[in-house]
Design a protein around this motif. Structure first.
Motif, PDB file in Angstrom:
ATOM      1  N   ASN A  21      48.562  41.106  39.840  1.00 62.06           N
ATOM      2  CA  ASN A  21      47.799  40.271  38.909  1.00 62.06           C
ATOM      3  C   ASN A  21      46.980  39.203  39.645  1.00 62.06           C
ATOM      4  O   ASN A  21      45.916  38.810  39.184  1.00 62.06           O
ATOM      5  N   TYR A  22      47.483  38.742  40.783  1.00 60.12           N
ATOM      6  CA  TYR A  22      46.716  37.760  41.560  1.00 60.12           C
ATOM      7  C   TYR A  22      45.375  38.367  41.954  1.00 60.12           C
ATOM      8  O   TYR A  22      44.325  37.730  41.825  1.00 60.12           O
ATOM      9  N   ASN A  25      43.362  39.345  38.417  1.00 57.81           N
ATOM     10  CA  ASN A  25      42.882  38.290  37.518  1.00 57.81           C
ATOM     11  C   ASN A  25      42.967  36.873  38.063  1.00 57.81           C
ATOM     12  O   ASN A  25      42.038  36.091  37.897  1.00 57.81           O
ATOM     13  N   LYS A  26      44.077  36.519  38.655  1.00 56.22           N
ATOM     14  CA  LYS A  26      44.348  35.106  38.950  1.00 56.22           C
ATOM     15  C   LYS A  26      43.350  34.488  39.930  1.00 56.22           C
ATOM     16  O   LYS A  26      42.860  33.382  39.699  1.00 56.22           O
ATOM     17  N   TYR A  27      43.048  35.167  41.018  1.00 53.28           N
ATOM     18  CA  TYR A  27      42.093  34.626  41.982  1.00 53.28           C
ATOM     19  C   TYR A  27      40.728  34.428  41.319  1.00 53.28           C
ATOM     20  O   TYR A  27      40.105  33.376  41.454  1.00 53.28           O
ATOM     21  N   ASN A  29      40.140  34.017  38.131  1.00 53.84           N
ATOM     22  CA  ASN A  29      40.256  32.918  37.168  1.00 53.84           C
ATOM     23  C   ASN A  29      40.213  31.554  37.851  1.00 53.84           C
ATOM     24  O   ASN A  29      39.616  30.613  37.322  1.00 53.84           O
ATOM     25  N   GLN A  30      40.835  31.458  39.012  1.00 56.89           N
ATOM     26  CA  GLN A  30      40.783  30.199  39.759  1.00 56.89           C
ATOM     27  C   GLN A  30      39.345  29.874  40.160  1.00 56.89           C
ATOM     28  O   GLN A  30      38.890  28.735  40.012  1.00 56.89           O
TER      29      GLN A  30
END
Length: 156
Positions: A21-22, A25-27, A29-30
């Motif tokens: 997920n990192y 999406n997460k990276y 999103n950051q």
């Protein structure tokens, strides 16, 4: 519990598990949060793609792949016919993170994305990188600085 497709094992240290997920999406999103805040505060955001000199022919080919394809390759890296699984892990994760910057540029037109990999990958590793292929030497830093300068100069 997490399924085997939720995390990928780091080949250098099997006790380290990296969240898919990192990379999915997460990276992104950051970066999107930083882009929104930068725009709100009238700050020009400049993102610089990370060069990682491991297998430049493969790395250049991967630049053309989308996130989903890269994620599949990452989660299935042990099935691939590639001898150095450690290098393959870092090649895929690097491609995914750099790919996120392209997606940010698509959504946030005002963001500047600098890609020094184009020039760095055309030269011999020793000219711009330390032995690990991840850290730049002084010449590599000069090339990255020049790429940043040229990109900013052309877009401002």
């Amino acid at each position: 519990t997490t399924s085997s497709t939720d995390k990928v094992t780091n080949p250098d240290n099997p006790s380290l598990k990296h969240s898919i997920n990192y990379f999915k999406n997460k990276y992104y999103n950051q970066l999107a949060n930083i882009a929104v805040l930068s725009k709100k505060n009238n700050i020009k955001l400049v993102l610089i793609k990370e060069p990682y000199y491991l297998d430049t022919n493969l790395q250049i080919k991967l630049e053309k792949l989308d996130t989903e394809t890269l994620l599949k390759k990452l989660t299935n890296l042990n099935e691939e016919n590639y001898e150095n699984k450690s290098n393959l892990f870092w090649i895929y994760t690097n491609a995914l993170l750099n790919n996120s910057m392209d997606k940010i540029k698509e959504e946030f037109n005002e963001v500047i994305v600098v890609d020094p990999t184009d020039i760095l990958y055309t030269m011999k590793k020793e000219k711009n990188f330390l032995k690990d292929g991840n850290h730049l030497n002084n010449n590599g830093h000069i090339i990255v600085a020049e790429a940043i300068y040229q990109k900013i100069k052309n877009e401002l």
